[in-house]
Design an enzyme around this catalytic site. Structure first.
Site, PDB file in Angstrom:
ATOM      1  N   GLU A  77      18.495 -11.967  -0.874  1.00 56.54           N
ATOM      2  CA  GLU A  77      18.121 -12.015  -2.298  1.00 56.54           C
ATOM      3  C   GLU A  77      16.871 -11.179  -2.531  1.00 56.54           C
ATOM      4  O   GLU A  77      16.751 -10.461  -3.528  1.00 56.54           O
ATOM      5  CB  GLU A  77      17.876 -13.462  -2.730  1.00 56.54           C
TER       6      GLU A  77
ATOM      7  N   SER B 181      15.912 -25.781   0.763  1.00 64.16           N
ATOM      8  CA  SER B 181      15.461 -26.129  -0.574  1.00 64.16           C
ATOM      9  C   SER B 181      14.482 -27.284  -0.447  1.00 64.16           C
ATOM     10  O   SER B 181      14.627 -28.141   0.439  1.00 64.16           O
ATOM     11  CB  SER B 181      16.663 -26.548  -1.424  1.00 64.16           C
TER      12      SER B 181
ATOM     13  N   GLN C 278      -3.727  10.703 -11.401  1.00 65.73           N
ATOM     14  CA  GLN C 278      -4.377   9.747 -10.497  1.00 65.73           C
ATOM     15  C   GLN C 278      -3.560   8.455 -10.349  1.00 65.73           C
ATOM     16  O   GLN C 278      -3.641   7.768  -9.341  1.00 65.73           O
ATOM     17  CB  GLN C 278      -5.774   9.411 -11.023  1.00 65.73           C
TER      18      GLN C 278
ATOM     19  N   ASN D  15      -8.969  18.220  -7.212  1.00 68.76           N
ATOM     20  CA  ASN D  15      -7.562  18.445  -7.561  1.00 68.76           C
ATOM     21  C   ASN D  15      -6.744  18.936  -6.362  1.00 68.76           C
ATOM     22  O   ASN D  15      -5.626  18.457  -6.120  1.00 68.76           O
ATOM     23  CB  ASN D  15      -7.445  19.453  -8.715  1.00 68.76           C
TER      24      ASN D  15
ATOM     25  N   LYS E  11      20.731 -27.512   1.702  1.00 70.41           N
ATOM     26  CA  LYS E  11      20.696 -26.076   1.396  1.00 70.41           C
ATOM     27  C   LYS E  11      20.303 -25.185   2.574  1.00 70.41           C
ATOM     28  O   LYS E  11      19.466 -25.525   3.381  1.00 70.41           O
ATOM     29  CB  LYS E  11      19.715 -25.798   0.252  1.00 70.41           C
TER      30      LYS E  11
ATOM     31  N   TYR F 186      -3.926  20.011 -14.174  1.00 73.42           N
ATOM     32  CA  TYR F 186      -4.266  18.651 -13.785  1.00 73.42           C
ATOM     33  C   TYR F 186      -4.725  17.856 -14.998  1.00 73.42           C
ATOM     34  O   TYR F 186      -5.378  18.385 -15.895  1.00 73.42           O
ATOM     35  CB  TYR F 186      -5.399  18.660 -12.727  1.00 73.42           C
TER      36      TYR F 186
ATOM     37  N   ASN G 222      19.628 -21.155   2.272  1.00 68.45           N
ATOM     38  CA  ASN G 222      19.687 -20.054   1.304  1.00 68.45           C
ATOM     39  C   ASN G 222      19.509 -18.683   1.958  1.00 68.45           C
ATOM     40  O   ASN G 222      18.690 -18.536   2.853  1.00 68.45           O
ATOM     41  CB  ASN G 222      18.588 -20.233   0.242  1.00 68.45           C
TER      42      ASN G 222
ATOM     43  N   HIS H  86      37.268  -4.429  -7.330  1.00 72.34           N
ATOM     44  CA  HIS H  86      37.084  -5.315  -8.503  1.00 72.34           C
ATOM     45  C   HIS H  86      36.834  -6.763  -8.065  1.00 72.34           C
ATOM     46  O   HIS H  86      37.139  -7.702  -8.792  1.00 72.34           O
ATOM     47  CB  HIS H  86      38.296  -5.277  -9.452  1.00 72.34           C
TER      48      HIS H  86
ATOM     49  N   SER I 161     -10.586   4.906  -8.728  1.00 69.03           N
ATOM     50  CA  SER I 161      -9.325   4.783  -7.975  1.00 69.03           C
ATOM     51  C   SER I 161      -9.551   4.379  -6.520  1.00 69.03           C
ATOM     52  O   SER I 161      -8.589   4.214  -5.772  1.00 69.03           O
ATOM     53  CB  SER I 161      -8.542   6.095  -8.043  1.00 69.03           C
TER      54      SER I 161
HETATM   55  N1  ARG Z   1      -8.986  10.573  -7.752  1.00 71.00           N
HETATM   56  C1  ARG Z   1      -8.473  11.730  -8.465  1.00 71.00           C
HETATM   57  C2  ARG Z   1      -6.925  11.705  -8.345  1.00 71.00           C
HETATM   58  O1  ARG Z   1      -6.413  10.851  -7.695  1.00 71.00           O
HETATM   59  C3  ARG Z   1      -9.059  13.003  -8.012  1.00 71.00           C
HETATM   60  C4  ARG Z   1      -8.958  14.120  -8.967  1.00 71.00           C
HETATM   61  C5  ARG Z   1     -10.010  14.149  -9.985  1.00 71.00           C
HETATM   62  N2  ARG Z   1      -9.992  15.403 -10.640  1.00 71.00           N
HETATM   63  C6  ARG Z   1     -10.632  15.680 -11.798  1.00 71.00           C
HETATM   64  N3  ARG Z   1     -10.476  16.882 -12.271  1.00 71.00           N
HETATM   65  N4  ARG Z   1     -11.310  14.794 -12.468  1.00 71.00           N
HETATM   66  O2  ARG Z   1      -6.223  12.472  -8.962  1.00 71.00           O
END
Ligand code: ARG
Length: 458
Positions: free
Chosen positions: A289, A276, A321, A109, A282, A316, A284, A155, A22
């Site tokens: 939008e 355009s 994540q 966590n 045009k 968890y 726009n 309306h 991540s």
């Molecule tokens: N990068 C993880 C998250 O965003 C961290 C938590 C990972 N925890 C675990 N028990 N594997 O949630």
């Protein structure tokens, strides 16, 4: 950083690694993760895990790596799984075993929840400031147009005369509620999850009140399982963004219609319009939008975040994540969209003469019925007589203000002694009760909101 050496005896499959990693997303938490680590190092010193000099070394290295991050001088390694393992690796590389002791009594966590809560608190505050700015713009444009007549529609059909200021202030008051929603969400996110551990709470008796205070939170969270499992604060923040953008989208849609030359009510400054590539004539209203389209993304983010937790067994699970991309997108999208809307509004040119041209006097039929009510006629009957009169004129391709005194006399003898003066301005004036479209009422609305904006300065 190999986290699971003692248990998992193979390198992850490349695809698994790509899905699990991540860091490319949560790298954005870096400054918050540094805060979290600072507070944790201090607490570990208080409970005797670190000596004071070890704690000071940790704090020094954290300062150094934050400075490197801010300068963009930062290399991550393919093994860095997420922001938390990255910080831990950097501490361990600099300080050896001292660095490795930072993960005492904590889990990623509670660490990720702590980073997330800090980020949400700051983001909600920024959201409030952009909303504040937009409300101020709406108030100042409304001052100019507090008496600018236009056709109010229901309306999308001509309904009653209103003022442009009244219309614009309707958005300002909707945004005030979004601002209050953000404020309310801040109260709930102002709790520190750090010290909750992996699920059961911290294995060391830490002073969570002190940690919370150090991180600028009002208090610690109350239950460790709830602290590491829930993402409702992220969902709520995304909802504040989605609600705001849904409001803006609806007005943007109205403004797109108004910028069609058939209406011609508004012209966007060149900075906020595009042409355009093919049609030379045009101009726009792309900004509006795109505001409409950005709302779709924000709605999708709320759905993602809600779906993410709806079936996850406590506590968890790695599903959680995946919250970051959606919540970052939602906040980034809202911040950008509010600012664009605000600037486009500020520089837009409204065309009061054109707005007046579009008015049709049949929109005064309610005033005619109301005047009959003042003569003692029950509203239902008054409504029917006014409707018949409008139809009679329409059959002759005429409208209400073209009625001759003789026609009025025949259809409405009630006004024989004091002829009824129907008119757009008079119609506005009737509606001077609180919240109405009379210029005096619109000015009161602007004054009320401006006063509130002053009291809620960011
Ligand atoms: N990068 C993880 C998250 O965003 C961290 C938590 C990972 N925890 C675990 N028990 N594997 O949630």
């Amino acid at each position: 950083m190999t986290l699971y050496k003692g248990r998992i005896d193979a390198e992850p499959n490349e695809l698994m690694d790509a899905m699990n990693k991540s860091l490319p997303v949560d790298i954005r938490f870096f400054p918050y993760d540094v805060n979290t680590n600072r507070a944790w190092a201090r607490e570990l010193c208080r409970i005797g895990i670190f000596t004071e000099s070890e704690r000071d070394n940790i704090l020094r290295v954290l300062d150094e790596i934050l400075a490197r991050y801010n300068k963009g001088e930062f290399k991550t390694l393919p093994d860095d799984e997420d922001i938390h393992t990255l910080t831990e690796r950097l501490l361990t590389e600099s300080l050896g075993d001292t660095g490795a002791r930072i993960h005492t009594g904590r889990s990623r966590n509670d660490q990720v929840a702590c980073d997330l809560y800090q980020y949400l608190k700051d983001s909600l505050q920024m959201l409030k400031s952009h909303l504040h700015q937009l409300m101020s713009v709406l108030c100042s444009v409304s001052v100019t147009h507090a008496a600018t007549l236009m056709a109010g529609t229901t309306h999308l059909q001509p309904a009653q005369p209103i003022t442009l200021g009244h219309f614009l202030m309707s958005l300002a008051f909707a945004l005030q509620r979004d601002f209050q929603r953000a404020d309310d969400a801040i109260r709930r996110v102002d709790r520190c999850p750090l010290g909750s551990g992996a699920i059961a709470g911290c294995g060391f008796v830490v002073d969570r009140e002190k940690i919370a205070a150090e991180l600028g939170f009002a208090a610690p969270t109350d239950n460790s399982i709830d602290s590491i499992s829930d993402r409702d604060v992220a969902q709520e923040t995304a909802f504040v963004c989605a609600s705001t953008l849904t409001h803006l989208s609806r007005y943007a849609e109205q403004f797109v219609i108004w910028s069609n030359p058939a209406f011609g009510y508004v012209k966007w400054d060149a900075q906020w319009s595009t042409g355009s590539s093919m049609m030379p004539q045009k101009r726009n209203p792309d900004a509006m939008e795109l505001v409409r389209a950005k709302a779709a993304r924000a709605l999708g983010d709320v759905a993602t975040l809600l779906c993410l937790t709806k079936g996850v067994p406590l506590s968890y699970a790695k599903d959680l994540q995946e919250d970051k991309e959606a919540v970052f997108d939602s906040i980034d999208t809202a911040m950008l969209t509010i600012q664009v809307f605000s600037k486009a509004m500020e520089s837009a040119t409204f065309n009061p003469a054109q707005m007046k041209k579009v008015l049709t006097s049949d929109m005064l039929a309610t005033d005619l019925a109301d005047a009959l009510v003042e003569k003692g006629i029950p509203f239902r009957k008054a409504h029917e007589r006014a409707a018949k009169f409008v139809t009679f004129l329409e059959d002759a391709k005429r409208d209400l203000l073209s009625a001759t005194p003789a026609e009025m006399d025949t259809h409405f003898p009630e006004f024989r002694d004091a002829p009824l003066a129907l008119g757009y301005e008079a119609s506005l004036e009737r509606r001077r009760a609180t919240g109405g479209t009379a210029p005096v009422s619109v000015r009161a609305q602007i004054a009320k909101l401006s006063d509130w904006l002053k009291k809620n300065q960011i």
